[in-house]
Design an enzyme around this catalytic site. Structure first.
Site, PDB file in Angstrom:
ATOM      1  CE  LYS A  22      -1.477   1.763   4.021  1.00  0.00           C
ATOM      2  NZ  LYS A  22      -1.405   3.179   4.404  1.00  0.00           N
ATOM      3  CG  ASN A  23       2.300   2.813   3.552  1.00  0.00           C
ATOM      4  OD1 ASN A  23       1.169   3.207   3.283  1.00  0.00           O
ATOM      5  ND2 ASN A  23       2.707   2.592   4.792  1.00  0.00           N
ATOM      6  CB  CYS A 120      -4.327  10.825  11.793  1.00  0.00           C
ATOM      7  SG  CYS A 120      -2.802  10.009  12.109  1.00  0.00           S
ATOM      8  NE  ARG A 125       0.911  10.217  10.312  1.00  0.00           N
ATOM      9  CZ  ARG A 125       0.422   9.257   9.546  1.00  0.00           C
ATOM     10  NH1 ARG A 125      -0.782   8.778   9.785  1.00  0.00           N
ATOM     11  NH2 ARG A 125       1.111   8.785   8.546  1.00  0.00           N
ATOM     12  CG  ASP A 312       3.372   1.338   9.549  1.00  0.00           C
ATOM     13  OD1 ASP A 312       2.993   2.175  10.380  1.00  0.00           O
ATOM     14  OD2 ASP A 312       3.562   1.610   8.346  1.00  0.00           O
ATOM     15  NE  ARG A 404      -6.653   4.476   5.749  1.00  0.00           N
ATOM     16  CZ  ARG A 404      -5.760   5.191   6.415  1.00  0.00           C
ATOM     17  NH1 ARG A 404      -5.968   5.467   7.682  1.00  0.00           N
ATOM     18  NH2 ARG A 404      -4.673   5.625   5.842  1.00  0.00           N
TER      19      ARG A 404
END
Ligand code: EPZ
Length: 430
Positions: A22-23, A120, A125, A312, A404
């Site tokens: 994803k990233n 968030c 952030r 993560d 997500r």
């Protein structure tokens, strides 16, 4: 809202294919703004985050075409013409990395108005380093009513930029702008996360000139135009690490295919210290084995920038430690508020105290199922992993977080014997 219902106690045995990252995918998608020729991304994960960014790119007039071809899932981005350079709040707030369209829009068209992403759950952030880098490259930036309005009257100019600390997003953003700036840009204290390397290599295949790949100093010589390319998204190291932890937690034997063990070395090391057996085969398969009758040992972990232990994966690793023998001290060094899974794990019977940026996890004999709430993307996975071993039923709410970033999670775990299913709820704005 959908929820995930898990009946704990099943061993995991089987094979799980790792999806594209994803990233990395969302950074590569932003790169499509830079060229009028099509970019074809293969090994594309189909996730809420890639959908959100796809919707934003369409707002700019970019054609986004998804298909399932011989190379698997792919998406073609055709930015022949940029019709709008406005990124509205409603689209940016859904995924904060959307903010990173600002640099490529400036590089391609000389102007853009992009909503600030807002805070968030894992921390404030801010995007100050992003703006600092763009300003150093000659962008005129105004902040007004939650929007950044930027222009480059004389075009983007190469600059020497030293980040005060490492930021993945700011490095990516500066790189996306610098590839088409006039002259040379040096990015010092750049992030070395593999997704940045993937982006840089893709940009090189589009004609960009970048040196210092995978180091903390990138030297970029701007070019006047970039061409289209075909690019395969690197495997998702966080998804891979999450399933590795799930297998270690539940016990059994799981083979992770299509992943890259070399991207999760820090996690592998920690899991081995805890007593998990991991075999990496020559063909790249990564096998996680654990006899569930043997208890794991508590080990300490500290999140760091790559190649250190990834923030993560912190929540998932904390789950693993909830049943280990002894006390594990887990320190979070990247985000200030990334322990929101701890109180949820405690609802399942975990013994955790959080203070001063660290969590102390004292291993218990067992977890018991309960309703819990996902607080962010990776935290949701930590709760699913806990549910795999908790006695009885665990219901994880707010599954939109999970969607997500984890593609077909129920299917992948289900194929290995987990009792995990999605219960459809009413659609809800989030
Ligand atoms: C990326 O976020 C990832 N997101 C995150 O993954 C990941 O946790 C993080 O890097 C760290 O590895 C994407 O790639 C889309 P940072 P990013 O800029 O780029 C502070 C997931 O679950 N900071 O490296 O936002 C910031 O607040 C997500 O997939 C500033 O102060 O992370 C944080 O404390 C979650 N000012 C630290 O730096 C800035 O201008 C590192 O953030 C930018 C960042």
């Amino acid at each position: 809202m959908d929820s995930i219902v898990i009946h704990g106690g099943n061993r995991l045995n089987g094979s799980i294919p790792v999806s594209g990252a994803k990233n990395s995918a969302i950074k590569l998608m932003a790169a499509s703004i830079l060229t009028s020729e099509p970019i074809r991304l293969t090994n594309m994960p189909r996730l809420a985050d890639t959908r959100f960014l796809g919707a934003l790119l369409r707002e700019f007039g970019i054609e986004v075409t998804e298909s399932d071809g011989a190379d698997g899932q792919q998406t073609v981005f055709d930015a022949r013409e940029i019709k709008s350079t406005f990124a509205p709040y409603d689209l940016v707030r859904q995924m904060r990395a959307s903010f990173n369209v600002l640099g490529p829009l400036l590089a391609r068209t000389g102007e853009a108005k992009v909503s600030l992403p807002g805070g968030c759950t894992i921390g404030a952030r801010p995007v100050d380093l992003h703006l600092m880098a763009l300003e150093a490259m000659g962008a005129k930036i105004e902040l007004d009513e939650g929007y950044v309005t930027a222009s480059v009257p004389n075009g983007l100019q190469g600059a020497e930029i030293e980040f005060p600390f490492v930021s993945v997003g700011a490095t990516e953003h500066a790189l996306l702008a610098a590839v088409m700036a006039n002259g040379t840009t040096v990015l010092k204290r750049a992030a070395r996360e593999p997704e940045i390397g993937d982006l840089a290599r893709c940009l090189i295949s589009m004609g960009a000139k970048i040196e210092g790949l995978d180091t903390d100093e990138l030297v970029i010589t701007g070019v006047t135009s970039l061409k289209g390319t075909d690019w395969s998204v690197i495997p998702d190291r966080i998804e891979m690490g999450s399933y590795a932890v799930a297998a270690a937690m539940a016990g059994g034997e799981v083979r992770l295919t299509k992943g890259r063990g070399d991207l999760i070395v820090a996690l592998t090391e920690l899991m081995r210290q805890a007593g998990v057996e991991i075999v990496e085969e020559a063909n790249g398969d990564y096998i996680v084995r654990r006899d569930p009758t043997l208890r794991l040992k508590a080990v300490n972990a500290t999140t760091e920038i790559y190649p250190g232990f990834a923030t993560d994966l912190q929540a998932q690793f904390m789950t693993l430690m909830t049943l280990a023998e002894g006390e594990s001290v887990i320190q979070e060094k990247i985000f200030e508020n990334r322990f929101m899974h701890a109180p949820e794990l405690m609802r399942l019977g975990a013994d955790i105290t959080v203070a001063n940026g660290e969590a102390r996890v004292r291993g218990v004999e067992s977890l018991r199922g309960a309703p819990v709430m996902a607080t962010d993307l990776r935290a949701s996975m930590s709760l699913v992993i806990a549910g795999l071993v908790a006695e009885g039923e665990t219901t994880v709410g707010r599954v939109y977080h999970l969607d997500r970033g984890f593609e077909r999670m129920e299917e992948k775990l289900g194929a290995c014997g987990a009792d995990v299913r999605r219960v459809k709820g009413e659609a809800q704005e989030h």
